[in-house]
Design a protein around this motif. Structure first.
Motif, short mmCIF file in Angstrom:
data_model
loop_
_atom_site.label_atom_id
_atom_site.label_comp_id
_atom_site.label_asym_id
_atom_site.label_seq_id
_atom_site.Cartn_x
_atom_site.Cartn_y
_atom_site.Cartn_z
N VAL A 286 -63.01 49.84 -10.54
CA VAL A 286 -64.08 50.83 -10.45
C VAL A 286 -64.31 51.50 -11.80
N VAL A 287 -63.23 51.82 -12.52
CA VAL A 287 -63.39 52.41 -13.85
C VAL A 287 -64.19 51.48 -14.76
N GLY A 288 -63.81 50.20 -14.77
CA GLY A 288 -64.48 49.25 -15.64
C GLY A 288 -65.90 48.93 -15.21
N TYR A 289 -66.12 48.77 -13.91
CA TYR A 289 -67.43 48.33 -13.42
C TYR A 289 -68.40 49.50 -13.26
N ILE A 417 -64.06 58.99 -14.20
CA ILE A 417 -63.28 58.64 -15.39
C ILE A 417 -64.00 57.56 -16.20
N GLY A 418 -64.52 56.56 -15.50
CA GLY A 418 -65.24 55.49 -16.19
C GLY A 418 -66.47 55.98 -16.91
N TRP A 449 -65.44 46.54 -23.66
CA TRP A 449 -64.30 47.30 -23.17
C TRP A 449 -64.25 47.25 -21.64
N ALA A 450 -65.41 47.21 -21.03
CA ALA A 450 -65.46 47.09 -19.57
C ALA A 450 -64.86 45.77 -19.11
N VAL A 451 -65.11 44.71 -19.88
CA VAL A 451 -64.54 43.40 -19.56
C VAL A 451 -63.01 43.50 -19.53
N MET A 454 -61.78 45.49 -16.44
CA MET A 454 -61.92 44.73 -15.21
C MET A 454 -60.85 43.64 -15.11
N LEU A 455 -60.57 42.99 -16.23
CA LEU A 455 -59.53 41.96 -16.22
C LEU A 455 -58.15 42.57 -15.98
#
Length: 520
Positions: A286-289, A417-418, A449-451, A454-455
């Motif tokens: 959720v933070v990344g996406y 936070i994201g 950074w989102a990639v 998510m990984l």
């Protein structure tokens, strides 16, 4: 003689009844989720109408979000005390009343107050609806149930700006609120007819110290993070102080809940490997996406010069792919290994994000952007709701309120936070100013950074169950409070059988009823 179990056709798990429950829950959830984003496009028209500054009118959005976050923690207790049906219908009444009043607002102050009333109702709608659906399901249907519940979560952030822009441009800002009234009343009437009756347990005590720590802690943290993200500056005292105090209060709640006999939210759920792994996977993803995709409309509007409505439509491939995939992946997650399905979804979503970021320029053809968003959406649809299904599968009906509330808090905090993290990154990658960059390169650098985030969700996902879901729930699901409605002594019934089903279902919530052997 020991009882045997017989499948009942008159249970919530049968397709017609499950569809009826889902219809009501989706109606309420869509209203709640849309109202988080639908107002954002109307800030300037509202400021002009009420002759107020943007800083003041921003509380129309902030007041709703903070009220929504503050009431979520108390929902688990309210469900146990009053029953799901009463809580859900009360939440709908609060939301509809707030919507009608907001549409008739005569000043900034009145509009903010009515939005808070909306938020108090909206905050209870999602976790209560999730609890209702969880109790209606069995392990073999939990994925399908979560795929249904995920529709509003994914559609809301993209459809909100489009709907809000259309209503403001074609009608009036008041229609953003009053349009909820007929939908909410319809959901209220259907809930009265469809939802099973469930009595509360008078012995359920409210953890007041826990509530006084968790609700203000959530509100303060979300306010500090969202305000700092909006300003792209976390150094000011009015941003830093509420965020730090909010985090301190939440830490205090966790420390106290570990030793409390009746905590507001049962943190013992984290002792379950599947729930802990699912919650951690959700948090990172959720933070990344969600955090990074909040920047998508900004790219279309600032870099490409598109209108609010057009920027919403350009993001439609993502919502469309996620919504369609979710319906298949939810059902698939009931039959295959959660670990394999969810890790594959995370990797595919990260690949789509990398494809999107890698080609992002000031002039990238929209069809190429749409294709990358579509690939990402397929991965997202394979990840979010199957993760929630894996985390909640096998929980008892009494654990459902705490589980749904905890996952809602995780989503709210993760998105906040994201948003803060990526807003700061975008500012750093740009010129360091408080305005959004006017070129695509800072956006592309931020999305990479989102990639990575998510990984990172793959790590906890590898602790999810490897085997396919069991066909039978490990223990019957139900609601201890519903024993009261059967004329039993409340405390005695809870002690003897804490897993009894809700009255009106005709069976246990797992879809089965016990009958003596001589009746079989």
């Amino acid at each position: 003689m020991s009882p045997i179990r017989k499948r009942s056709s008159d249970t919530p798990t049968s397709s017609p009844k499950l569809a009826a429950l889902a219809t009501v829950v989706i109606l309420g959830s869509i209203m709640s989720v849309l109202d988080v984003t639908v107002v954002n496009v109307a800030m300037h028209p509202l400021a002009e109408h009420f002759d107020a500054s943007l800083a003041t009118i921003q509380w129309v959005a902030s007041g709703y979000s903070l009220a929504l976050a503050s009431v979520i923690p108390v929902t688990a207790w309210a469900i146990r005390r009053f029953g799901t049906k009463r809580v859900y219908m009360t939440a709908l009444l609060l939301f509809v009343s707030g919507s009608l009043a907001a549409g008739l607002a005569w000043s900034t102050e009145s509009l903010v107050a009515f939005r808070v009333l909306q938020g108090l109702g909206g905050g209870m709608i999602m976790p209560t609806g999730m609890t209702i659906m969880m109790r209606a399901g069995t392990p073999e249907t939990m994925g399908r149930i979560m795929s249904i519940l995920g529709i509003p979560i994914l559609i809301g952030p993209l459809a909100g700006p489009v709907l809000g822009g259309w209503l403001v441009d074609s009608f009036s800002w008041r229609w953003m609120f009053t349009i909820n009234v007929p939908i909410g009343l319809l959901a209220f009437v259907l809930a009265a007819r469809v939802f099973p009756r469930s009595a509360g347990a008078s012995g359920q005590r409210l953890d007041v110290p826990g509530l006084l720590m968790l609700s203000p802690g959530l509100a303060g943290s979300i306010y500090g993070l969202s305000t700092g993200a909006e300003r792209r500056d976390f150094s000011s005292l009015d941003v830093l102080l509420p965020a730090v105090l909010g985090v301190a209060l939440m830490v205090g709640f966790v420390l106290r809940a570990r030793t409390s006999a009746h905590p507001l939210i049962d943190l013992r759920l984290y002792r379950r490997r599947a729930f802990a792994a699912g919650a951690a996977t959700m948090a990172l993803f959720v933070v990344g996406y969600f955090g990074s995709m909040l920047l998508l409309p900004m790219y279309f509007q600032v870099v490409r010069g598109e209108s609010v409505t057009a920027s919403g439509l350009l993001g439609a491939p993502l919502a469309l792919a996620a919504g369609i995939t979710m319906q298949f992946s939810g059902r698939l997650s009931d039959r295959v290994s959660p670990r394999k399905l969810i890790t594959s979804g995370i990797v595919l979503a990260a690949f789509g994000m990398a494809l999107f970021a890698g080609q992002l320029t000031d002039t990238t053809p929209y069809w190429r952007i749409g294709l990358a968003l579509f690939v990402m959406g397929v991965g997202v649809g394979m990840t979010i709701m199957p993760t929630m299904a894996a985390a909640t599968r096998g929980l008892t009906g009494e654990e459902a309120p705490s589980a749904s509330t905890t996952l809602q808090i995780t989503s709210q905090m993760g998105a906040s936070i994201g948003m803060a993290f990526f807003s700061v990154l975008l500012s750093v990658n740009g010129d360091g100013g408080s305005t959004a960059p006017t070129h695509a390169e800072p956006f592309a650098d931020t999305y990479f950074w989102a990639v990575a985030l998510m990984l990172a969700a793959v790590v906890p996902a590898l602790r999810l169950p490897l085997r396919r879901p069991a066909a039978v729930r490990p223990q019957d699901q139900g609601n201890e409070a519903d024993q009261v409605d059967q004329g039993a002594q409340a405390q005695g019934a809870q002690a003897q059988d804490p897993n009894a089903a809700e009255p009106g279902t005709g069976a246990r919530a797992g879809g089965e009823e016990r009958v003596p052997a001589h009746h079989a």
